[in-house]
Design a protein around this motif. Structure first.
Motif, PDB file in Angstrom:
ATOM      1  N   ASP A 352       1.934  -9.268   0.681  1.00  0.00           N
ATOM      2  CA  ASP A 352       3.069  -7.771   0.169  1.00  0.00           C
ATOM      3  C   ASP A 352       3.690  -8.591  -1.050  1.00  0.00           C
ATOM      4  OD1 ASP A 352       4.875 -10.830  -0.148  1.00  0.00           O
ATOM      5  OD2 ASP A 352       6.194 -10.049   1.528  1.00  0.00           O
ATOM      6  N   LEU A 353       4.296  -7.316  -1.427  1.00  0.00           N
ATOM      7  CA  LEU A 353       3.531  -7.589  -3.417  1.00  0.00           C
ATOM      8  C   LEU A 353       4.879  -8.657  -3.435  1.00  0.00           C
ATOM      9  CD1 LEU A 353       5.484  -4.050  -3.684  1.00  0.00           C
ATOM     10  CD2 LEU A 353       3.016  -5.192  -4.151  1.00  0.00           C
ATOM     11  N   THR A 354       4.891  -9.797  -3.042  1.00  0.00           N
ATOM     12  CA  THR A 354       6.062 -11.261  -3.728  1.00  0.00           C
ATOM     13  C   THR A 354       3.720 -11.738  -3.345  1.00  0.00           C
ATOM     14  OG1 THR A 354       6.423 -11.551  -1.141  1.00  0.00           O
ATOM     15  CG2 THR A 354       8.186 -10.560  -3.028  1.00  0.00           C
ATOM     16  N   GLY A 355       3.479 -11.940  -3.068  1.00  0.00           N
ATOM     17  CA  GLY A 355       2.520 -12.766  -2.236  1.00  0.00           C
ATOM     18  C   GLY A 355       2.363 -13.670  -0.871  1.00  0.00           C
ATOM     19  N   GLN A 356       3.253 -13.623  -0.474  1.00  0.00           N
ATOM     20  CA  GLN A 356       3.405 -13.740   1.453  1.00  0.00           C
ATOM     21  C   GLN A 356       1.720 -13.366   1.908  1.00  0.00           C
ATOM     22  OE1 GLN A 356       6.896 -14.376   2.989  1.00  0.00           O
ATOM     23  NE2 GLN A 356       7.666 -12.687   2.469  1.00  0.00           N
ATOM     24  N   ILE A 357       1.135 -14.065   2.557  1.00  0.00           N
ATOM     25  CA  ILE A 357      -0.026 -13.230   3.459  1.00  0.00           C
ATOM     26  C   ILE A 357       0.122 -13.899   4.832  1.00  0.00           C
ATOM     27  CG2 ILE A 357      -2.536 -13.701   3.470  1.00  0.00           C
ATOM     28  CD1 ILE A 357      -1.549 -13.641   0.891  1.00  0.00           C
ATOM     29  N   CYS A 358       0.002 -12.052   5.431  1.00  0.00           N
ATOM     30  CA  CYS A 358       0.107 -12.947   7.334  1.00  0.00           C
ATOM     31  C   CYS A 358      -1.721 -12.452   7.516  1.00  0.00           C
ATOM     32  CB  CYS A 358       0.379 -10.897   7.562  1.00  0.00           C
ATOM     33  SG  CYS A 358       0.524 -11.394   9.295  1.00  0.00           S
ATOM     34  N   ALA A 359      -1.950 -13.538   8.326  1.00  0.00           N
ATOM     35  CA  ALA A 359      -3.647 -13.152   8.319  1.00  0.00           C
ATOM     36  C   ALA A 359      -3.566 -13.576  10.329  1.00  0.00           C
ATOM     37  CB  ALA A 359      -4.015 -14.891   7.940  1.00  0.00           C
ATOM     38  N   ASP A 360      -2.307 -14.191  10.829  1.00  0.00           N
ATOM     39  CA  ASP A 360      -2.723 -14.512  12.074  1.00  0.00           C
ATOM     40  C   ASP A 360      -2.486 -13.229  13.166  1.00  0.00           C
ATOM     41  OD1 ASP A 360       0.241 -14.615  11.650  1.00  0.00           O
ATOM     42  OD2 ASP A 360       0.321 -16.858  12.844  1.00  0.00           O
ATOM     43  N   SER A 361      -0.863 -12.486  13.117  1.00  0.00           N
ATOM     44  CA  SER A 361      -0.482 -11.272  13.840  1.00  0.00           C
ATOM     45  C   SER A 361      -0.637  -9.363  12.853  1.00  0.00           C
ATOM     46  CB  SER A 361       0.916 -11.400  13.637  1.00  0.00           C
ATOM     47  OG  SER A 361       1.253 -11.682  13.089  1.00  0.00           O
ATOM     48  N   ILE A 362      -0.171  -8.725  13.654  1.00  0.00           N
ATOM     49  CA  ILE A 362      -0.291  -7.138  13.631  1.00  0.00           C
ATOM     50  C   ILE A 362       1.009  -7.188  13.795  1.00  0.00           C
ATOM     51  CG2 ILE A 362      -1.359  -5.047  13.897  1.00  0.00           C
ATOM     52  CD1 ILE A 362      -3.461  -6.092  14.517  1.00  0.00           C
ATOM     53  N   LYS A 404      -2.843  -2.617   2.581  1.00  0.00           N
ATOM     54  CA  LYS A 404      -3.032  -3.484   2.304  1.00  0.00           C
ATOM     55  C   LYS A 404      -2.111  -4.369   2.465  1.00  0.00           C
ATOM     56  CE  LYS A 404      -6.086  -5.189   5.534  1.00  0.00           C
ATOM     57  NZ  LYS A 404      -7.898  -5.916   6.467  1.00  0.00           N
ATOM     58  N   ILE A 405      -1.664  -4.092   1.027  1.00  0.00           N
ATOM     59  CA  ILE A 405      -0.800  -4.414   0.076  1.00  0.00           C
ATOM     60  C   ILE A 405       0.551  -3.233   0.652  1.00  0.00           C
ATOM     61  CG2 ILE A 405       0.018  -4.997  -2.495  1.00  0.00           C
ATOM     62  CD1 ILE A 405      -3.815  -4.662  -2.945  1.00  0.00           C
ATOM     63  N   VAL A 406       1.600  -4.909   0.773  1.00  0.00           N
ATOM     64  CA  VAL A 406       2.861  -3.287   1.384  1.00  0.00           C
ATOM     65  C   VAL A 406       3.993  -4.635   0.390  1.00  0.00           C
ATOM     66  CG1 VAL A 406       0.932  -2.723   3.744  1.00  0.00           C
ATOM     67  CG2 VAL A 406       2.602  -5.354   3.196  1.00  0.00           C
ATOM     68  N   SER A 407       4.844  -3.398   0.623  1.00  0.00           N
ATOM     69  CA  SER A 407       5.872  -3.704   0.250  1.00  0.00           C
ATOM     70  C   SER A 407       6.811  -5.077   0.886  1.00  0.00           C
ATOM     71  CB  SER A 407       7.030  -2.811   0.027  1.00  0.00           C
ATOM     72  OG  SER A 407       8.696  -3.335  -0.574  1.00  0.00           O
ATOM     73  N   GLU A 456       1.360   4.500  -6.908  1.00  0.00           N
ATOM     74  CA  GLU A 456       2.434   4.960  -7.220  1.00  0.00           C
ATOM     75  C   GLU A 456       3.922   4.910  -5.890  1.00  0.00           C
ATOM     76  OE1 GLU A 456       4.739   9.465  -7.548  1.00  0.00           O
ATOM     77  OE2 GLU A 456       2.393   9.435  -7.384  1.00  0.00           O
ATOM     78  N   MET A 457       3.238   5.020  -4.446  1.00  0.00           N
ATOM     79  CA  MET A 457       4.609   4.380  -3.391  1.00  0.00           C
ATOM     80  C   MET A 457       4.487   3.409  -3.813  1.00  0.00           C
ATOM     81  SD  MET A 457       3.384   3.800   0.849  1.00  0.00           S
ATOM     82  CE  MET A 457       2.271   2.474   0.065  1.00  0.00           C
ATOM     83  N   LEU A 458       4.246   2.813  -3.932  1.00  0.00           N
ATOM     84  CA  LEU A 458       4.047   0.877  -3.707  1.00  0.00           C
ATOM     85  C   LEU A 458       4.910   0.270  -4.913  1.00  0.00           C
ATOM     86  CD1 LEU A 458       0.680  -0.420  -3.211  1.00  0.00           C
ATOM     87  CD2 LEU A 458       3.135  -0.655  -1.779  1.00  0.00           C
ATOM     88  N   GLU A 459       4.962   1.155  -6.501  1.00  0.00           N
ATOM     89  CA  GLU A 459       5.593   1.035  -7.508  1.00  0.00           C
ATOM     90  C   GLU A 459       7.131   1.855  -7.500  1.00  0.00           C
ATOM     91  OE1 GLU A 459       4.183   3.644 -11.255  1.00  0.00           O
ATOM     92  OE2 GLU A 459       2.999   1.708 -11.201  1.00  0.00           O
ATOM     93  N   LYS A 460       7.073   2.654  -6.424  1.00  0.00           N
ATOM     94  CA  LYS A 460       8.868   2.850  -6.049  1.00  0.00           C
ATOM     95  C   LYS A 460       9.094   1.867  -5.384  1.00  0.00           C
ATOM     96  CE  LYS A 460       7.796   7.895  -7.182  1.00  0.00           C
ATOM     97  NZ  LYS A 460       7.895   9.187  -6.124  1.00  0.00           N
ATOM     98  N   GLN A 461       8.468   1.059  -3.948  1.00  0.00           N
ATOM     99  CA  GLN A 461       9.090   0.696  -3.265  1.00  0.00           C
ATOM    100  C   GLN A 461       9.295  -1.190  -4.126  1.00  0.00           C
ATOM    101  OE1 GLN A 461       5.982   0.561  -0.069  1.00  0.00           O
ATOM    102  NE2 GLN A 461       6.652   2.223   1.051  1.00  0.00           N
ATOM    103  N   ALA A 462       8.458  -1.451  -4.943  1.00  0.00           N
ATOM    104  CA  ALA A 462       8.679  -2.704  -5.655  1.00  0.00           C
ATOM    105  C   ALA A 462       9.856  -2.712  -6.254  1.00  0.00           C
ATOM    106  CB  ALA A 462       7.346  -2.819  -6.610  1.00  0.00           C
ATOM    107  N   PHE A 463      10.007  -1.264  -7.183  1.00  0.00           N
ATOM    108  CA  PHE A 463      11.191  -1.132  -7.847  1.00  0.00           C
ATOM    109  C   PHE A 463      12.400  -1.191  -6.807  1.00  0.00           C
ATOM    110  CE2 PHE A 463      15.034   1.767  -8.949  1.00  0.00           C
ATOM    111  CZ  PHE A 463      14.943   0.952 -10.423  1.00  0.00           C
ATOM    112  N   GLU A 464      12.445  -0.825  -5.893  1.00  0.00           N
ATOM    113  CA  GLU A 464      14.259  -0.576  -4.342  1.00  0.00           C
ATOM    114  C   GLU A 464      14.231  -2.281  -4.501  1.00  0.00           C
ATOM    115  OE1 GLU A 464      12.479   2.082  -1.679  1.00  0.00           O
ATOM    116  OE2 GLU A 464      12.789   3.045  -2.454  1.00  0.00           O
ATOM    117  N   ARG A 465      12.550  -2.739  -4.064  1.00  0.00           N
ATOM    118  CA  ARG A 465      13.226  -4.322  -3.524  1.00  0.00           C
ATOM    119  C   ARG A 465      13.733  -5.135  -4.392  1.00  0.00           C
ATOM    120  NH1 ARG A 465       8.876  -8.078  -0.175  1.00  0.00           N
ATOM    121  NH2 ARG A 465       9.814 -10.184  -0.131  1.00  0.00           N
ATOM    122  N   LEU A 466      12.978  -5.356  -5.635  1.00  0.00           N
ATOM    123  CA  LEU A 466      12.783  -6.058  -6.621  1.00  0.00           C
ATOM    124  C   LEU A 466      14.239  -5.684  -7.925  1.00  0.00           C
ATOM    125  CD1 LEU A 466       8.957  -7.094  -7.900  1.00  0.00           C
ATOM    126  CD2 LEU A 466      11.128  -8.178  -6.171  1.00  0.00           C
TER     127      LEU A 466
END
Length: 474
Positions: A352-362, A404-407, A456-466
């Motif tokens: 995710d955009l803060t750096g949390q890594i998911c490696a064991d599940s979908i 694979k980089i998500v909000s 572009e989508m990730l920038e919008k989602q980043a603004f909504e989150r942060l």
């Protein structure tokens, strides 16, 4: 109390095996081979005869990865039907082969419990017919050594006894060494195709209760052609992050393979890893891997298991350049951090955009496990020379073109590497260095290495989150 006296106390407190009143003397972690037990030899049996000791309500450990004893597994499942046994728990890290105990027809007989989930267990876990334990690979041996989990029967693969009666656990020492230390009864599939390896996997035949001869072909992980994105990731990591003299750790899969493929011109590389595959053999043949600069076990490749092709297994056989060790040692952060320029290369499912890594599940679906990712990410970060590099590398999109980089991580996704642990994230579009950066700086750097179609989508989602726009590090 001295270490010698402590050893005597702990050995004296060990339980006697259920079927034979003899102490194995194989209970403490030690790099030395175990001593022979006088006047004790294993019973040579057929697989069908050997597995008859398995009874309802017991816990059975199965050797994993390339050393999975498929012949014994088949016999165990056949015995389950014949003897109408019930409620046997089958423990293992990922196993290769069909994993018969996971099939619906064995539901009342066996229930799989994965310490790291392989492909043959995912469906059963998804359907609630099997279990998984979230755990760091380095800590699995504690479950057995501290008797949090006890093993009734262990099914393992070993190399044939040498003239002194010593066998080897071959390609997979990992947590298997601790499991057989704990087991009341050991059944060994003696396989001449299993490499005889040096290190912690040496076991004298007198500690084995039953031996079964079966020369199965080892499980192989065939090399696949790398995508152009994976090749680019390999180049970025090799050219920018791996220094001469670095100590390497590689996870499993195409990304680590892509990096190894680009390291042929490096010099004096070392390997201290939880696992390795054919790519390491290629670098040894080119002279890139010497292990000369390592602090821990200088001059040797150190690993706990290996999966690859016959080329790899031939390389490992009777090769003193390779030490296969207990995973409590290989994955100990206090050990890892002592080596020079520790470079840990792992992959993940999404970040995710803060750096949390998911490696064991979908999402909520368990896909693999924690494995050794955080053991080595942390070990590299704590490198005593200050030159360690913890790396998460992945293509920017899935095979379906999804980012694979998500909000935010998918609902139910597990965090394996936290936002505080992450340092480098690499895609085919570049390298993001996140350590010491704010949330909006992290978002900026991660968006810059996302696929252009999603930025572009990730920038919008980043603004909504942060509630602010991502910004570069000043």
């Amino acid at each position: 109390m001295s270490l010698r006296n402590l050893s005597r106390v702990l050995q004296g407190s060990c339980r006697r095996p259920l079927w034979k009143s003899v102490e194995r003397g194989y209970y403490l972690y030690s790099p030395e081979p175990i001593h022979p037990l006088p006047d004790r030899t294993p019973d040579w049996k057929t697989a069908e005869e050997a597995v008859q000791v398995i009874q309802s309500g017991q816990r059975v450990f199965i050797h994993g990865a390339a050393a999975t004893p498929v012949h014994l597994i088949q016999a165990m499942c056949d015995h389950g039907k014949r003897a109408d046994i019930r409620d046997v728990e089958v423990m293992h890290i990922h196993t290769e082969g069909p994993g018969l105990y996971n099939e619906p027809e064995y539901d009342d007989m066996f229930r799989s419990n994965s310490l790291f989930v392989g492909g043959n267990s995912r469906q059963a876990i998804r359907e609630g017919r099997a279990d998984a334990i979230p755990i760091f690979l380095s800590e699995i041996p504690r479950l057995f050594r501290q008797r949090i989990i006890n093993i009734d029967v262990a099914l393992v693969s070993v190399s044939p006894p040498d003239k002194h009666g010593f066998c080897s656990l071959g390609t997979s020492v990992d947590c298997t060494r601790s499991a057989i230390q704990n087991a009341k009864y050991i059944i060994a599939q003696v396989n001449k195709n299993l490499p005889r390896t040096f290190g912690d996997g040496i076991i004298h035949q007198s500690h084995v209760d039953a031996m079964v001869e079966c020369d199965d072909t080892l499980h192989e992980m065939k090399r696949v052609e790398l995508s152009k994105e994976e090749v680019m990731i390999g180049k970025l990591v090799a050219e920018n992050l791996v220094e001469d003299g670095a100590t390497l750790q590689m996870g499993i899969g195409s990304i680590p393979d892509a990096v190894l493929a680009q390291l042929g011109n490096h010099r004096d590389l070392g390997v201290h890893s939880e696992m390795f595959s054919d790519g390491v053999v290629d670098l040894c043949e080119k002279g890139a891997i010497t292990n000369n600069n390592k602090t821990i076990m200088t001059g040797k490749i150190v690993s706990s298991f290996a999966v690859g092709t016959k080329k790899l297994y031939n390389f490992m056989h009777n090769n003193p350049f390779v030490d296969m060790c207990d995973v409590a040692f290989t994955n100990n952060t206090a050990v890892i951090c002592q080596n020079p320029k520790v470079t840990a290369i792992n992959s993940c499912i999404e970040v995710d955009l803060t750096g949390q890594i998911c490696a064991d599940s979908i999402g909520t679906r368990i896909y693999s496990g924690f494995g050794g990712q955080i053991d080595f990410i942390r070990g590299a970060a704590l490198g005593l020379d200050g030159k360690g590099k913890p790396i998460i590398a992945m293509p920017s999109t899935t095979k379906r073109g999804e980012t694979k980089i998500v909000s935010t991580l998918q609902r139910g996704s597990g965090v394996v590497t936290t936002r505080a642990h992450v340092h480098y994230v690499v895609t085919e579009h570049g390298i993001a260095y996140l350590f010491g950066k704010t949330l909006r700086e992290r978002a900026y750097d991660l968006i810059s290495i996302a696929h252009p179609d999603h930025r572009e989508m990730l920038e919008k989602q980043a603004f909504e989150r942060l509630k602010c726009m991502p910004a570069p590090f000043k």
